[in-house]
Design an enzyme around this catalytic site. Structure first.
Site, mmCIF file in Angstrom:
data_model
loop_
_atom_site.group_PDB
_atom_site.id
_atom_site.type_symbol
_atom_site.label_atom_id
_atom_site.label_comp_id
_atom_site.label_asym_id
_atom_site.label_seq_id
_atom_site.Cartn_x
_atom_site.Cartn_y
_atom_site.Cartn_z
ATOM 1 N N ASP A 14 0.894 -1.429 0.003
ATOM 2 C CA ASP A 14 0.020 0.034 -0.067
ATOM 3 C C ASP A 14 0.945 1.441 -0.026
ATOM 4 O O ASP A 14 0.622 2.151 -0.633
ATOM 5 C CB ASP A 14 -0.927 0.089 1.286
ATOM 6 C CG ASP A 14 -2.114 -0.950 1.061
ATOM 7 O OD1 ASP A 14 -2.444 -1.345 -0.221
ATOM 8 O OD2 ASP A 14 -2.715 -1.534 2.113
ATOM 9 N N GLU A 15 1.976 1.191 0.910
ATOM 10 C CA GLU A 15 2.915 2.314 0.956
ATOM 11 C C GLU A 15 3.411 2.611 -0.686
ATOM 12 O O GLU A 15 3.546 3.680 -1.141
ATOM 13 C CB GLU A 15 3.995 2.116 1.709
ATOM 14 C CG GLU A 15 4.852 3.456 2.100
ATOM 15 C CD GLU A 15 6.059 2.958 3.107
ATOM 16 O OE1 GLU A 15 6.203 3.922 3.835
ATOM 17 O OE2 GLU A 15 6.446 1.902 2.735
#
Length: 1114
Positions: A14-15
């Protein structure tokens, strides 16, 4: 940092998505680091990453789309490249970490450049360059920024670099290339810096220039870069850039600053000429450096203005002088100003002298010094006591005269002048005169001044005090090649000029004197010992009644004696074998010219304002090389020499103002080389046959009527400029219609002129103060002039392809009925204040009868008051109204719309750049169509009265049942909309089909078309068809609020279109214009036209909209 287990972490993935999103939105730099994992595994999600994603896919709580987003992010990140542990530092982690730190440090080092403070006027100076840098083109662009030294080229380059370098993957700004390249290994050092900059600080080793070129080619081919090369001064440096152009990554930009304008090749690169500061900018910049604020402190304003005047808008001079005078007393300022008039500031001169030192050879340097000392002057109001301004002392001869003088001094002038232009030392202005910045001129004069402390030992004397002392002391030397002495113009009580009296023998020792300028100087004595090598003699107010017989002028090329006391040029004959130009302008008591038999090479004879001249010697016919004869305002001459027609080389003959001249020589038609003939203010009434070679013909105020022009006047194919102003003609003379090469046509103050019918193709048409002019038409739409100067023509009501006004009583009864204008008698009894395109004569808006306006297929009328006639189904208090087209009844078709608007005078609340006082937009939202109309005429409310605008739009199949339609009115701040409304108009099917077979006049051209002919887009109607917009105009309008309000296009959309299309719309406009005649022929007699300034307006911005133009711009 990617590791083997990276893909196992949902948080990490996600990052990564967020990191890449920030990269796309904000341009963040991303550096992938591959720790113990192969980049190909990350790119393809193989190996350990494949196992991790197998686990994610088994997790039912995870969205399948999210897993795909993660995969795409990993692929994108791996494609960025980066640092791989196995490939760096032999796999040693500590060394690898140090390398990571250095690379990141290098990336963070891409900081803006330090720029000098007080960036006055910088926004408009960099605007064009910023637009070029941000145009989105994939081409490799090269921009050359050029100008004289100290004008701010480097500062401009620094500002645009700072504003744009983050848009590129790599960037480098190489300063002072001229200076650095002269040092040891200078080129190698610059190559190292360029490579290091583009590689974000990475250490680079370059052992030779050839190795550096190879490495640079490798680097610039991999990423889009911004490269600035500051102060390039050699052609080899510039050519090296051009040769590498194909090696650059697409979209890269290169900016070069130089004082050598001759380096760039026309068409190969884009160029930007840096202009000097205007007076306000100069004063502000100077004030910041002198006072630390944007304006002078109390008591220093006038002194500051004097310094600014001497600086000539040169930033270097303004900064240097401002800093040197900062904190000084008024007495010091006054003393410094006096010093500057004689001795220029050394720091400024040293900077400017670089260009002089860079000239190719002594020839060009000597030529420059000649030009600086004797051919460049500036307007000065030099007064002393009861004296008056110097008047004619301002020399600045035309370039062709300058060339002849300097060629006579054994210079290769043409190539030399070009070399000076290439070094930005001189320019050629619109009047074809040499121009030089005053600081450059002062630099040249200072070089001569430093030749010796003793004036008589210098090569050139121009300073009044030095010249006067040398002549009074009679200590001139053979070193002096040029001397100028311009004295004050002092009037005596008797009205004569008081002159300085000197002796002719003061010139005896100046045996190499070539250039001599004297103003208000009297020389006593004989001329036997006067220098015999003079090439140019300029003598203002020559005091003798004839040129002395012992004045030996065999080498003279140009003789100028303005305002002289000559009565006869010379007595008998005068041997002047080299004389090419003789100018006696303003010699008010000259009565006869004298014999020209021994002046065989004379090319220009100027006798302008010789008001007493009555006799021109017949020997003028022997001047086989004479190309220019100017006898303007010789108002006492009654006849010309019979042999004047023998001048077979004569190209220009000016007789304007010879008001006593009874007739022209009937043989004037035999002058086979004559190109320019000006005979204004000669009341001849009838014209002789003119030569077919004429290019310019001016016959202003010659009492010419419609019958004064011979039929053969139409057989002058080369005629380009014709001026018939101030003549009692009533219509367009027939011969003009046959002039196929005409470019400019003028009818100023032809007060009896009623019509100009079937004007041929011209680029410029002038009709000013033609009080009786009512109608203007053209041979075809392709004959519309590019410029039509039309003012003070109060009766002009029709201009073909633009508009037609007619009294409301003459308007078609059906049209009046459609708008509910049935009570004709009441309308004819009232009046309206109208604004028409003839703005200078009607801008005040005199009250006149109600009129109908036909324009672009739209009929309009403007009525006083607010009582709206007829039926309007949809009304709104405000400036917009909307409706949905209802179902049609059987046998009916939509004809169009009736629209009304009531408006009044509002309180002006600010500036508006709206291109027309009134704009009306009709928008068919369903079909994606917009029509925007800018009426050329409109009613003007006065006092507290209101104005009603009624219009009928014949939209035809542009509207169909179910269409959602809106109407909006836009006005400048001086007007306010009170109410508007619309009414759908129908007609029988058979009426519609009948109308499709009628011939439609140009000003009534229908806006309605078959639905298949309408292409979604915006159609701009009305406006001046004689005006051509530039891309700069449009780019400026795009930023205005009104543009988005009216067109409904967002900045983002239009910017994107502009980037994608480049200059293609401009090319299409030109292509469309070539289709004019073909379109007209294919359509027969039916010509459908929407001529408008706004056609070009949007076509410059949006290519889809242009598809309409290419089809209907005929």
């Amino acid at each position: 940092m990617f590791s083997k287990d990276y893909a196992s972490s949902k948080w990490c993935l996600d990052e990564l998505v967020l990191i890449l999103e920030r990269k796309r939105i904000s341009g963040h730099v991303v550096l992938p680091v591959f720790y113990d994992v192969d980049p190909s595994d990350v790119r393809k999600q193989t190996g350990s990453l494949e196992k991790a994603f197998a686990g994610h896919q088994k997790n039912r709580s995870l969205n399948k789309d999210k897993v795909n987003v993660w995969k795409a992010a990993l692929t994108e990140a791996a494609n960025l490249g980066g640092m791989v542990l196995q490939n760096e530092a032999d796999g040693h982690e500590s060394k690898f970490i140090n390398k990571i730190v250095k690379v990141i440090e290098g990336k963070l080092r891409r900081n803006p450049l330090s720029v000098a403070p007080y960036l006055i006027g910088m926004d408009h100076r960099v605007k064009e360059i910023n637009l070029w840098l941000q145009d989105g083109s994939s081409d490799v662009g090269i921009l050359v920024v050029y100008g004289i030294g100290g004008i701010g080229k480097t500062t401009i380059a620094q500002v645009v670099y700072n504003s744009n370098f983050k848009r590129f993957k790599g960037s480098s700004f190489l300063e002072n290339i001229r200076e650095i390249s002269e040092g040891r290994n200078g080129l190698v050092q610059m190559q190292i810096q360029l490579l290091s900059d583009i590689l974000n600080g990475r250490e680079v080793t370059v052992r030779s220039v050839s190795e550096g070129i190879r490495k640079i080619k490798d680097v610039i081919s991999c990423k889009k870069v911004l490269l600035v090369l500051d102060d390039v001064d050699h052609l080899s440096q510039f050519d090296a850039i051009l040769r590498m152009r194909d090696c650059f990554y697409p979209g890269s930009k290169i900016i070069i600053t130089t004082r050598c304008a001759g380096l760039f090749k026309a068409g190969v690169v884009k160029v930007h000429n840096v202009e000097t500061f205007n007076n306000d900018e100069s004063l502000e910049l100077f004030s910041w450096h002198a006072f630390g604020q944007d304006h002078p402190i109390e008591g220093y304003t006038k002194l500051s203005e004097k310094v600014v005047s001497q600086s000539g808008g040169l930033p270097l001079a303004l900064k240097t002088l401002g800093s040197s005078l900062s904190g000084r007393s008024i007495a010091v300022w006054e003393s410094a100003l006096k010093k500057l008039e004689v001795i220029p500031n050394g720091d400024i001169m040293n900077k400017l002298k670089i260009s002089y030192d860079s000239l190719q050879d002594n020839h060009d340097q000597d030529l420059f010094l000649h030009v600086a000392c004797f051919f460049i002057e500036k307007d000065k109001d030099v007064t002393s006591g009861g004296s008056t301004p110097l008047g004619h002392i301002i020399l600045d001869p035309p370039l062709d005269v300058t060339v002849k003088i300097l060629d006579g001094c054994d210079f290769y002038t043409t190539v030399g002048i070009q070399n000076l232009i290439d070094m930005c030392l001189v320019t050629i202005d619109g009047d074809n005169k040499l121009r030089m910045h005053q600081m450059i001129r002062d630099m040249g004069r200072e070089i001569v001044h430093l030749e010796s402390k003793e004036p008589e030992k210098r090569s050139r004397l121009w300073y009044r005090k030095d010249s006067l002392n040398v002549l009074r002391e009679k200590n001139g030397s053979k070193k002096i090649s040029g001397l100028a002495l311009h004295m004050y113009h002092v009037k005596t009580p008797s009205g004569n000029s008081k002159k300085v009296v000197l002796e002719t023998n003061a010139f005896t020792r100046m045996v190499k004197l070539r250039l001599l300028q004297l103003s208000y100087v009297q020389l006593n004595g004989g001329y036997e010992e006067f220098p015999k090598g003079l090439r140019w003699l300029y003598w203002l107010e020559f005091p003798l009644d004839s040129v002395p017989s012992d004045f030996r002028l065999e080498s003279l090329v140009v003789l100028e004696m303005h305002d002289s006391s000559l009565r006869k040029i010379w007595k008998g004959t005068k041997f002047l074998p080299s004389l090419k130009i003789l100018d006696l302008s303003g010699s008010g008591i000259l009565t006869e010219t004298g014999d020209f038999s021994l002046v065989p090479n004379l090319e220009r004879l100027i006798l302008e304002d010789c008001v007493s001249l009555v006799d021109v010697h017949e020997s003028i016919g022997n001047l086989e090389k004479l190309v220019h004869l100017n006898m303007k305002t010789c108002k006492n001459i009654r006849k010309l020499p019979k042999r004047i027609s023998m001048l077979k080389s004569l190209e220009t003959l000016i007789l304007s103002g010879c008001s006593s001249l009874n007739e022209f020589p009937m043989q004037i038609g035999e002058m086979e080389s004559l190109k320019v003939f000006k005979a204004d203010e000669i009341p001849i009434g009838q014209l002789p046959t003119l030569p077919y070679t004429l290019v310019v013909l001016s016959l202003v105020n010659c009492n010419l009527s419609d019958d004064s022009f011979p039929r053969e006047f139409g057989n002058i194919p080369s005629l380009q400029k014709l001026d018939l102003s101030h003549n009692p003609i009533c219509s367009l003379p027939d011969f003009i219609r046959g002039l196929t090469g005409l470019d400019q046509l003028a009818f100023g103050q032809c007060t009896r002129l009623k019509s100009l019918v079937r004007i041929p193709k011209v680029n410029s048409l002038v009709a000013i103060h033609c009080d009786s002019l009512e109608k203007v038409t053209f041979q075809s739409i392709s004959c519309i002039p590019g410029r039509f100067i039309n003012c003070y023509n109060s009766k002009l009501v029709e201009i073909e392809y633009w508009y037609k006004l007619e009294p409301i009583g003459r308007v078609d009864a059906e049209m009046r009925s459609l708008l509910g204008l049935c009570n004709l008698e009441s309308m004819e009894a009232i009046g309206i204040r109208m604004y028409t395109p003839d703005l200078l004569s009607s801008g005040a808006g005199e009250i006149g009868p109600i009129q109908g306006l036909h324009e672009s297929g739209i009929f309009s009328t403007f009525l006083p008051g607010h009582e709206v006639p007829g039926q309007f189904s949809d009304r709104s208090e405000g400036s917009s109204v909307s409706f949905t087209v209802p179902p049609l009844l059987p046998n009916l078709r939509i004809r169009g719309l009736n629209i009304f608007t009531v408006y009044y005078t509002g309180y002006f609340n600010g500036y508006s750049s709206l291109p027309n006082p009134l704009l009306l937009r009709v928008c068919n939202k369903t079909k994606g169509l917009k029509w925007i109309y800018a009426p050329s005429c409109h009613g003007v409310p006065y006092d507290e009265n209101q104005v009603m605008w009624l219009s009928h739009w014949k939209l035809g199949s542009g509207l169909e049942s179910g269409d959602e339609v809106s109407v909006s009115v836009f006005m400048k701040p001086s007007f306010r909309v009170k109410e508007c409304g619309i009414q759908l108009v129908h007609e029988q099917e058979d009426e519609m089909s009948t109308q499709h077979n009628t011939i439609v006049p140009s000003y009534l051209s229908a806006v309605g078309r078959e639905s298949s002919e309408f292409i979604p887009g915006t159609y701009y109607l009305g406006g001046v068809p004689f005006f051509r917009l530039t891309r700069e105009d449009v780019l400026g309008w795009k930023k205005e609020v009104w543009f988005n309000d009216i067109s409904g296009d967002s900045d983002e959309e239009t910017d994107k279109e502009e980037i994608q299309q480049g200059d293609k719309p401009l090319a299409l406009v030109a292509a469309a214009e070539t289709l004019v005649e073909a379109e007209r022929a294919s359509r027969g007699n039916k010509i459908l036209i929407m001529t408008t300034v706004f056609f070009l307006f949007l076509s410059l911005i949006s290519l889809p909209y242009f598809s309409f133009l290419s089809k209907y711009f005929i």
